[in-house]
Design a protein around this motif. Structure first.
Motif, PDB file in Angstrom:
ATOM      1  N   GLN A 120     -21.700  -3.390  33.772  1.00 57.43           N
ATOM      2  CA  GLN A 120     -21.553  -1.946  33.867  1.00 57.43           C
ATOM      3  C   GLN A 120     -22.330  -1.296  32.716  1.00 57.43           C
ATOM      4  O   GLN A 120     -21.840  -1.242  31.592  1.00 57.43           O
ATOM      5  N   PRO A 121     -23.544  -0.815  32.963  1.00 52.90           N
ATOM      6  CA  PRO A 121     -24.368  -0.292  31.864  1.00 52.90           C
ATOM      7  C   PRO A 121     -23.780   0.975  31.249  1.00 52.90           C
ATOM      8  O   PRO A 121     -23.308   1.857  31.953  1.00 52.90           O
ATOM      9  N   LYS A 122     -23.845   1.025  29.920  1.00 53.69           N
ATOM     10  CA  LYS A 122     -23.396   2.233  29.212  1.00 53.69           C
ATOM     11  C   LYS A 122     -24.487   3.301  29.220  1.00 53.69           C
ATOM     12  O   LYS A 122     -24.213   4.484  29.021  1.00 53.69           O
ATOM     13  N   ASN A 123     -25.724   2.869  29.414  1.00 53.14           N
ATOM     14  CA  ASN A 123     -26.865   3.787  29.475  1.00 53.14           C
ATOM     15  C   ASN A 123     -27.510   3.685  30.851  1.00 53.14           C
ATOM     16  O   ASN A 123     -27.473   2.634  31.487  1.00 53.14           O
ATOM     17  N   PRO A 124     -28.108   4.781  31.317  1.00 58.18           N
ATOM     18  CA  PRO A 124     -28.822   4.700  32.596  1.00 58.18           C
ATOM     19  C   PRO A 124     -29.975   3.696  32.519  1.00 58.18           C
ATOM     20  O   PRO A 124     -30.587   3.515  31.462  1.00 58.18           O
ATOM     21  N   ILE A 125     -30.250   3.058  33.627  1.00 54.52           N
ATOM     22  CA  ILE A 125     -31.407   2.161  33.754  1.00 54.52           C
ATOM     23  C   ILE A 125     -32.291   2.723  34.859  1.00 54.52           C
ATOM     24  O   ILE A 125     -31.804   3.114  35.922  1.00 54.52           O
ATOM     25  N   ALA A 126     -33.585   2.765  34.608  1.00 59.24           N
ATOM     26  CA  ALA A 126     -34.516   3.247  35.624  1.00 59.24           C
ATOM     27  C   ALA A 126     -35.634   2.234  35.824  1.00 59.24           C
ATOM     28  O   ALA A 126     -36.211   1.739  34.854  1.00 59.24           O
ATOM     29  N   VAL A 127     -35.924   1.926  37.085  1.00 60.46           N
ATOM     30  CA  VAL A 127     -37.128   1.172  37.422  1.00 60.46           C
ATOM     31  C   VAL A 127     -38.252   2.189  37.550  1.00 60.46           C
ATOM     32  O   VAL A 127     -38.135   3.172  38.284  1.00 60.46           O
ATOM     33  N   VAL A 128     -39.335   1.975  36.824  1.00 57.00           N
ATOM     34  CA  VAL A 128     -40.430   2.947  36.801  1.00 57.00           C
ATOM     35  C   VAL A 128     -41.697   2.345  37.399  1.00 57.00           C
ATOM     36  O   VAL A 128     -41.998   1.171  37.181  1.00 57.00           O
ATOM     37  N   ALA A 129     -42.404   3.157  38.167  1.00 49.96           N
ATOM     38  CA  ALA A 129     -43.740   2.823  38.661  1.00 49.96           C
ATOM     39  C   ALA A 129     -44.693   3.869  38.112  1.00 49.96           C
ATOM     40  O   ALA A 129     -44.702   5.018  38.563  1.00 49.96           O
ATOM     41  N   PHE A 130     -45.468   3.486  37.096  1.00 47.86           N
ATOM     42  CA  PHE A 130     -46.426   4.408  36.487  1.00 47.86           C
ATOM     43  C   PHE A 130     -47.662   4.545  37.374  1.00 47.86           C
ATOM     44  O   PHE A 130     -48.075   3.596  38.045  1.00 47.86           O
ATOM     45  N   VAL A 131     -48.259   5.718  37.348  1.00 46.57           N
ATOM     46  CA  VAL A 131     -49.446   5.979  38.156  1.00 46.57           C
ATOM     47  C   VAL A 131     -50.709   5.734  37.327  1.00 46.57           C
ATOM     48  O   VAL A 131     -50.724   5.976  36.124  1.00 46.57           O
ATOM     49  N   GLU A 132     -51.766   5.217  37.979  1.00 47.18           N
ATOM     50  CA  GLU A 132     -53.111   5.085  37.388  1.00 47.18           C
ATOM     51  C   GLU A 132     -53.098   4.385  36.028  1.00 47.18           C
ATOM     52  O   GLU A 132     -53.629   4.868  35.038  1.00 47.18           O
ATOM     53  N   GLU A 133     -52.506   3.197  35.996  1.00 48.49           N
ATOM     54  CA  GLU A 133     -52.502   2.443  34.740  1.00 48.49           C
ATOM     55  C   GLU A 133     -53.867   1.840  34.443  1.00 48.49           C
ATOM     56  O   GLU A 133     -54.318   1.809  33.302  1.00 48.49           O
ATOM     57  N   GLU A 134     -54.524   1.341  35.492  1.00 50.08           N
ATOM     58  CA  GLU A 134     -55.803   0.652  35.284  1.00 50.08           C
ATOM     59  C   GLU A 134     -56.973   1.611  35.042  1.00 50.08           C
ATOM     60  O   GLU A 134     -57.991   1.212  34.486  1.00 50.08           O
ATOM     61  N   GLY A 135     -56.839   2.845  35.495  1.00 50.11           N
ATOM     62  CA  GLY A 135     -57.974   3.760  35.398  1.00 50.11           C
ATOM     63  C   GLY A 135     -59.053   3.444  36.413  1.00 50.11           C
ATOM     64  O   GLY A 135     -60.191   3.902  36.282  1.00 50.11           O
TER      65      GLY A 135
END
Length: 392
Positions: free
Chosen positions: A109-124
């Motif tokens: 039970q996490p005490k802090n929120p957890i987010a899965v993130v997909a960043f845009v345009e990492e490679e350029g």
């Protein structure tokens, strides 16, 4: 985590964007990447994780309150370099969802929120500026400047996004408690399945515009030619030599030629230098040396050269205390530097960040030959779940 569970989820995305030869073309906000972004939303829906978009093209799937104080982010990116490998980026996102599955099944039970993130345009690879999504989120680039970046077809990032980017997240440093990015190893240093990152080499991209005089390949005497291709070719060799002499890395792998005809001496050759080194001073000296060599050669060839800095990322040292903590948590996992850039490196200036590397048996990346054993990937999921449990 069983290898079978990892392989089953990996199979859902493995073919998306793959082209002949086994490599991938997954440009930011282009069709294959948009399909992967839909897959991301579907995975979040399966887990009752609401998805938010920060207005910059970055996606977040939430377990816990959205942007609550001290949220822990984990994930990576979907986009690839042209004809690149399939693991660079997506491995971190698939592993993040599976790590959350593991935490939930264990009753965490996490005490802090957890987010899965997909960043845009990492490679350029499409708009020319690496880590664009994380730069926007952290305020490292002006949104209007980002919106004006263009791809090779003249489409701007703003047009592809459908709006001017929103820019930095208000209160980012209080809202994000940590970022942990799992990534395939880019090199071959690991002798165990999982390692921890210590630092990222400084790196950047410089555009070299070589101009000369376009003319007929058959009728122009060799002594009369002002051929910028010769200056470019010399610069490629000079960059290689200077990098070897200084213990740095230099690559000129992208080139554009005008008019690009077999029977015409070019009037313009445009090449891009990717330079990296263990420290900023060495990288700066490398670029200065290459520029000097190119300019001197242009004088002999009767051509001209103009150099433009397009992106620059300084030296990154990940949170030392956090890296040590994670290494100990994972049974004294090795701590190693990397010469590749990452979104975690951009955000490290503002929030505690760490990276986990999954062993790459070939050491090859940005290539169809890039791979990881699924047993090692499953071990990576276990490691990420341990880290998230510790941080939340």
């Amino acid at each position: 985590m069983s290898e079978k569970i990892f392989s089953a989820l990996w199979a859902e995305i493995e073919a998306i964007g793959r082209v002949d030869g086994g490599g991938y073309i997954r440009y930011a906000l282009d069709r294959p990447e948009l399909i992967l972004r839909d897959w991301f939303r579907n995975q979040a829906d399966r887990r009752d994780m609401p998805v938010t978009d920060d207005g910059n093209g970055n996606l977040f799937a939430w377990w816990g309150g959205q942007w609550g104080r001290g949220a822990v982010l984990t994930g990576s990116h979907f986009d690839s370099v042209p004809h690149g490998g399939g693991y660079d980026g997506p491995l971190g996102i698939v592993s993040a969802f599976l790590a959350i599955d593991q935490l939930r099944s264990s009753g965490h039970q996490p005490k802090n929120p957890i987010a899965v993130v997909a960043f845009v345009e990492e490679e350029g690879g499409r708009f020319g500026l690496p880590c664009l999504g994380s730069r926007l989120l952290s305020g490292a680039i002006d949104p209007a400047k980002a919106a004006a970046l263009t791809d090779r077809d003249g489409i701007t990032f703003g047009e592809a996004l459908g709006a001017t980017p929103a820019g930095p997240l208000p209160g980012l440093q209080s809202r994000i408690g940590a970022l942990v990015e799992l990534h395939i190893e880019q090199g071959r240093q690991l002798e165990v399945p999982v390692g921890v990152a210590s630092a990222i080499w400084p790196h950047g991209r410089w555009r070299f515009d070589f101009t000369g005089h376009g003319d007929h390949a058959g009728t122009t005497r060799m002594a009369d030619r002002r051929d910028p291709m010769l200056t470019f070719a010399y610069t490629v060799l000079a960059a290689n030599k200077e990098a070897r002499l200084s213990g740095a890395h230099a690559t000129m792998a992208r080139v554009e030629v005008e008019p690009n005809a077999t029977n015409a001496i070019p009037s313009l050759v445009r090449g891009w230098l990717d330079a990296r080194a263990a420290d900023t001073a060495t990288m700066d000296s490398l670029v200065t040396a290459v520029t000097k060599r190119a300019t001197e050669r242009a004088g002999r060839d009767g051509t001209e050269v103009e150099v433009t800095s397009e992106s620059l990322s300084g030296e990154v040292t990940f949170d030392t205390e956090l890296a040590g903590r994670l290494s100990a948590l994972l049974g004294d996992a090795p701590i190693l530097p990397t010469s590749a850039g990452h979104d975690a490196g951009v955000l490290s200036a503002l929030v505690p960040t760490a990276m986990l590397f999954v062993r790459n048996p070939t050491g090859i990346s940005h290539s169809p030959a890039e791979r990881a054993e699924h047993a090692d990937c499953a071990t990576g999921v276990d490691a990420l779940a341990q880290v998230l449990s510790e941080l939340t």
